[in-house]
Design a protein around this motif. Structure first.
Motif, PDB file in Angstrom:
ATOM      1  N   GLU A  68      66.393  26.094  43.107  1.00 14.53           N
ATOM      2  CA  GLU A  68      65.949  25.834  44.473  1.00 14.53           C
ATOM      3  C   GLU A  68      67.004  26.247  45.489  1.00 14.53           C
ATOM      4  O   GLU A  68      66.667  26.686  46.596  1.00 14.53           O
ATOM      5  CB  GLU A  68      65.613  24.350  44.635  1.00 14.53           C
ATOM      6  N   THR A  69      68.270  26.148  45.106  1.00 13.23           N
ATOM      7  CA  THR A  69      69.337  26.524  46.043  1.00 13.23           C
ATOM      8  C   THR A  69      69.416  28.039  46.227  1.00 13.23           C
ATOM      9  O   THR A  69      70.029  28.513  47.188  1.00 13.23           O
ATOM     10  CB  THR A  69      70.704  26.017  45.553  1.00 13.23           C
ATOM     11  N   LEU A  70      68.800  28.798  45.318  1.00 12.63           N
ATOM     12  CA  LEU A  70      68.843  30.259  45.408  1.00 12.63           C
ATOM     13  C   LEU A  70      67.833  30.809  46.405  1.00 12.63           C
ATOM     14  O   LEU A  70      67.934  31.962  46.821  1.00 12.63           O
ATOM     15  CB  LEU A  70      68.585  30.887  44.033  1.00 12.63           C
ATOM     16  N   LYS A  71      66.860  29.998  46.794  1.00  8.92           N
ATOM     17  CA  LYS A  71      65.818  30.473  47.699  1.00  8.92           C
ATOM     18  C   LYS A  71      66.375  30.953  49.023  1.00  8.92           C
ATOM     19  O   LYS A  71      65.845  31.880  49.632  1.00  8.92           O
ATOM     20  CB  LYS A  71      64.797  29.354  47.952  1.00  8.92           C
ATOM     21  N   ARG A  72      67.448  30.311  49.481  1.00  6.61           N
ATOM     22  CA  ARG A  72      68.009  30.667  50.784  1.00  6.61           C
ATOM     23  C   ARG A  72      68.479  32.116  50.834  1.00  6.61           C
ATOM     24  O   ARG A  72      68.538  32.726  51.906  1.00  6.61           O
ATOM     25  CB  ARG A  72      69.186  29.731  51.116  1.00  6.61           C
ATOM     26  N   PHE A  73      68.789  32.672  49.697  1.00  9.06           N
ATOM     27  CA  PHE A  73      69.248  34.054  49.644  1.00  9.06           C
ATOM     28  C   PHE A  73      68.132  35.028  49.991  1.00  9.06           C
ATOM     29  O   PHE A  73      68.383  36.137  50.473  1.00  9.06           O
ATOM     30  CB  PHE A  73      69.811  34.356  48.253  1.00  9.06           C
ATOM     31  N   ALA A  74      66.879  34.626  49.760  1.00  8.24           N
ATOM     32  CA  ALA A  74      65.699  35.461  50.061  1.00  8.24           C
ATOM     33  C   ALA A  74      65.837  36.866  49.493  1.00  8.24           C
ATOM     34  O   ALA A  74      65.858  37.852  50.238  1.00  8.24           O
ATOM     35  CB  ALA A  74      65.455  35.511  51.564  1.00  8.24           C
ATOM     36  N   PRO A  75      65.903  37.000  48.168  1.00  9.93           N
ATOM     37  CA  PRO A  75      66.116  38.322  47.566  1.00  9.93           C
ATOM     38  C   PRO A  75      64.919  39.248  47.740  1.00  9.93           C
ATOM     39  O   PRO A  75      63.778  38.803  47.802  1.00  9.93           O
ATOM     40  CB  PRO A  75      66.339  37.997  46.090  1.00  9.93           C
ATOM     41  N   ASP A  76      65.203  40.541  47.803  1.00  8.73           N
ATOM     42  CA  ASP A  76      64.147  41.544  47.792  1.00  8.73           C
ATOM     43  C   ASP A  76      63.726  41.866  46.363  1.00  8.73           C
ATOM     44  O   ASP A  76      62.560  42.145  46.103  1.00  8.73           O
ATOM     45  CB  ASP A  76      64.614  42.825  48.490  1.00  8.73           C
ATOM     46  N   VAL A  77      64.688  41.845  45.456  1.00 11.64           N
ATOM     47  CA  VAL A  77      64.439  42.124  44.045  1.00 11.64           C
ATOM     48  C   VAL A  77      65.194  41.111  43.200  1.00 11.64           C
ATOM     49  O   VAL A  77      66.354  40.796  43.484  1.00 11.64           O
ATOM     50  CB  VAL A  77      64.893  43.545  43.645  1.00 11.64           C
ATOM     51  N   VAL A  78      64.515  40.599  42.171  1.00 13.44           N
ATOM     52  CA  VAL A  78      65.131  39.649  41.248  1.00 13.44           C
ATOM     53  C   VAL A  78      65.141  40.257  39.850  1.00 13.44           C
ATOM     54  O   VAL A  78      64.107  40.682  39.341  1.00 13.44           O
ATOM     55  CB  VAL A  78      64.360  38.313  41.210  1.00 13.44           C
ATOM     56  N   PHE A  79      66.302  40.299  39.234  1.00  8.63           N
ATOM     57  CA  PHE A  79      66.428  40.712  37.843  1.00  8.63           C
ATOM     58  C   PHE A  79      66.676  39.464  37.008  1.00  8.63           C
ATOM     59  O   PHE A  79      67.594  38.689  37.293  1.00  8.63           O
ATOM     60  CB  PHE A  79      67.598  41.679  37.657  1.00  8.63           C
ATOM     61  N   THR A  80      65.850  39.269  35.971  1.00 10.09           N
ATOM     62  CA  THR A  80      65.966  38.066  35.156  1.00 10.09           C
ATOM     63  C   THR A  80      65.566  38.377  33.720  1.00 10.09           C
ATOM     64  O   THR A  80      65.201  39.504  33.377  1.00 10.09           O
ATOM     65  CB  THR A  80      65.076  36.950  35.731  1.00 10.09           C
ATOM     66  N   HIS A  81      65.609  37.354  32.873  1.00 12.97           N
ATOM     67  CA  HIS A  81      65.220  37.512  31.479  1.00 12.97           C
ATOM     68  C   HIS A  81      63.711  37.718  31.343  1.00 12.97           C
ATOM     69  O   HIS A  81      62.928  37.337  32.224  1.00 12.97           O
ATOM     70  CB  HIS A  81      65.617  36.263  30.681  1.00 12.97           C
ATOM     71  N   CYS A  82      63.307  38.286  30.230  1.00 15.36           N
ATOM     72  CA  CYS A  82      61.896  38.515  29.944  1.00 15.36           C
ATOM     73  C   CYS A  82      61.241  37.211  29.480  1.00 15.36           C
ATOM     74  O   CYS A  82      61.816  36.470  28.674  1.00 15.36           O
ATOM     75  CB  CYS A  82      61.762  39.584  28.865  1.00 15.36           C
ATOM     76  N   VAL A  83      60.040  36.930  29.963  1.00 13.57           N
ATOM     77  CA  VAL A  83      59.363  35.686  29.587  1.00 13.57           C
ATOM     78  C   VAL A  83      58.972  35.660  28.108  1.00 13.57           C
ATOM     79  O   VAL A  83      58.699  34.588  27.555  1.00 13.57           O
ATOM     80  CB  VAL A  83      58.111  35.434  30.456  1.00 13.57           C
ATOM     81  N   ASP A  84      58.952  36.799  27.457  1.00  8.42           N
ATOM     82  CA  ASP A  84      58.636  36.840  26.027  1.00  8.42           C
ATOM     83  C   ASP A  84      59.882  36.782  25.152  1.00  8.42           C
ATOM     84  O   ASP A  84      59.783  36.903  23.928  1.00  8.42           O
ATOM     85  CB  ASP A  84      57.849  38.119  25.697  1.00  8.42           C
ATOM     86  N   ASP A  85      61.039  36.590  25.767  1.00 10.59           N
ATOM     87  CA  ASP A  85      62.289  36.479  25.026  1.00 10.59           C
ATOM     88  C   ASP A  85      62.272  35.170  24.224  1.00 10.59           C
ATOM     89  O   ASP A  85      61.983  34.104  24.762  1.00 10.59           O
ATOM     90  CB  ASP A  85      63.466  36.492  26.005  1.00 10.59           C
ATOM     91  N   ARG A  86      62.585  35.247  22.940  1.00  5.36           N
ATOM     92  CA  ARG A  86      62.491  34.081  22.073  1.00  5.36           C
ATOM     93  C   ARG A  86      63.715  33.163  22.137  1.00  5.36           C
ATOM     94  O   ARG A  86      63.681  32.055  21.598  1.00  5.36           O
ATOM     95  CB  ARG A  86      62.265  34.534  20.624  1.00  5.36           C
ATOM     96  N   HIS A  87      64.777  33.592  22.792  1.00  9.28           N
ATOM     97  CA  HIS A  87      65.928  32.698  22.945  1.00  9.28           C
ATOM     98  C   HIS A  87      65.557  31.602  23.938  1.00  9.28           C
ATOM     99  O   HIS A  87      65.082  31.883  25.040  1.00  9.28           O
ATOM    100  CB  HIS A  87      67.144  33.478  23.446  1.00  9.28           C
ATOM    101  N   GLN A  88      65.790  30.360  23.557  1.00  3.99           N
ATOM    102  CA  GLN A  88      65.322  29.233  24.371  1.00  3.99           C
ATOM    103  C   GLN A  88      65.922  29.231  25.772  1.00  3.99           C
ATOM    104  O   GLN A  88      65.226  28.906  26.753  1.00  3.99           O
ATOM    105  CB  GLN A  88      65.624  27.895  23.678  1.00  3.99           C
ATOM    106  N   ASP A  89      67.181  29.597  25.928  1.00  4.68           N
ATOM    107  CA  ASP A  89      67.799  29.605  27.250  1.00  4.68           C
ATOM    108  C   ASP A  89      67.205  30.708  28.125  1.00  4.68           C
ATOM    109  O   ASP A  89      66.929  30.505  29.314  1.00  4.68           O
ATOM    110  CB  ASP A  89      69.306  29.825  27.128  1.00  4.68           C
ATOM    111  N   HIS A  90      67.015  31.876  27.532  1.00  3.98           N
ATOM    112  CA  HIS A  90      66.440  32.999  28.270  1.00  3.98           C
ATOM    113  C   HIS A  90      65.029  32.660  28.758  1.00  3.98           C
ATOM    114  O   HIS A  90      64.664  32.963  29.897  1.00  3.98           O
ATOM    115  CB  HIS A  90      66.378  34.237  27.382  1.00  3.98           C
ATOM    116  N   LYS A  91      64.251  32.048  27.894  1.00  5.09           N
ATOM    117  CA  LYS A  91      62.864  31.697  28.216  1.00  5.09           C
ATOM    118  C   LYS A  91      62.791  30.735  29.402  1.00  5.09           C
ATOM    119  O   LYS A  91      61.960  30.896  30.304  1.00  5.09           O
ATOM    120  CB  LYS A  91      62.189  31.099  26.984  1.00  5.09           C
ATOM    121  N   VAL A  92      63.650  29.738  29.401  1.00  2.00           N
ATOM    122  CA  VAL A  92      63.649  28.757  30.491  1.00  2.00           C
ATOM    123  C   VAL A  92      63.937  29.435  31.828  1.00  2.00           C
ATOM    124  O   VAL A  92      63.251  29.191  32.833  1.00  2.00           O
ATOM    125  CB  VAL A  92      64.674  27.634  30.221  1.00  2.00           C
ATOM    126  N   LEU A  93      64.924  30.304  31.858  1.00  2.00           N
ATOM    127  CA  LEU A  93      65.269  30.974  33.117  1.00  2.00           C
ATOM    128  C   LEU A  93      64.175  31.916  33.577  1.00  2.00           C
ATOM    129  O   LEU A  93      63.900  32.021  34.781  1.00  2.00           O
ATOM    130  CB  LEU A  93      66.589  31.731  32.966  1.00  2.00           C
TER     131      LEU A  93
END
Length: 206
Positions: A86-111
């Motif tokens: 929620e604290t990242l919203k203030r940055f108002a990014p144009d593009v977000v790079f993140t983990h893939c939702v199909d990634d089987r690593h539990q930490d990656h999936k949550v993010l």
């Protein structure tokens, strides 16, 4: 002009989209970067900070954050991690790079899930991490890389994340091999590329 890079662990961002960073941000001074690593401890903290500082092109505005959520326990920390998002919203990014939702690593999936939950009106590109689970998918967005950029990324990872040297897959050969395969898929003239998953892209506003 505003790029948000999200990684579960200290080397994830560089592995997943390091080539795109060097390619898309190189030579530019008109961009802002928010770089967030959610889990790093001990020497991994220093590795994450030094790597990000060294990897990002000089002259751009940057905010590098290394948090201390417990590695491999993200599902049980989802509420606290969501509050951080929620604290990242203030940055108002144009593009977000993140983990893939199909990634089987539990930490990656949550993010990945929280990225989509938090940034509903943003362009999100999901990157891939080669690992034991063998969950690489079929990207639909590619960033062609020069051979020099692909090699620079691979060398950087092995130089800055020496705590990972005991992992059988953490090597220049691995990173170059995946970039070579993605280069074939998008017919990159150099033979190298990075692949991303874009589940929804909105072009223009009315």
């Amino acid at each position: 002009r505003r790029f948000l890079f999200i990684g579960a662990h200290s080397d994830d961002i560089e592995i997943g989209c390091g080539g795109a960073i060097l390619t898309l941000l190189g030579g530019r001074s008109d961009v802002q970067v928010l770089w967030v690593v959610f889990s790093a401890g001990g020497q991994r903290i220093r590795e994450a900070q030094r790597s990000a500082q060294a990897f990002l092109p000089k002259g751009i505005e940057r905010d590098i954050r290394v948090l201390d959520f417990r590695t491999s326990y993200f599902p049980s920390q989802a509420v606290e991690i969501k509050e951080s998002f929620e604290t990242l919203k203030r940055f108002a990014p144009d593009v977000v790079f993140t983990h893939c939702v199909d990634d089987r690593h539990q930490d990656h999936k949550v993010l990945a899930d929280l990225t989509w939950n938090t940034f509903r009106k943003h362009m999100i590109l999901e990157y891939e991490i080669p690992k034991y689970e063998g969950d690489l998918g079929h990207p639909n967005v590619y960033v062609p890389l020069t051979k020099a950029v692909a090699q620079k990324k691979a060398r950087h990872l092995c130089r800055h994340f020496q705590t990972q040297g005991n992992k059988h897959w953490f090597s220049e050969d691995t990173f170059l091999a995946l970039a070579r395969l993605r280069g074939i898929e998008c017919a990159s003239t150099s033979g190298f590329a990075e692949g991303f998953h874009a589940r929804k892209v909105v072009l223009g506003r009315v």
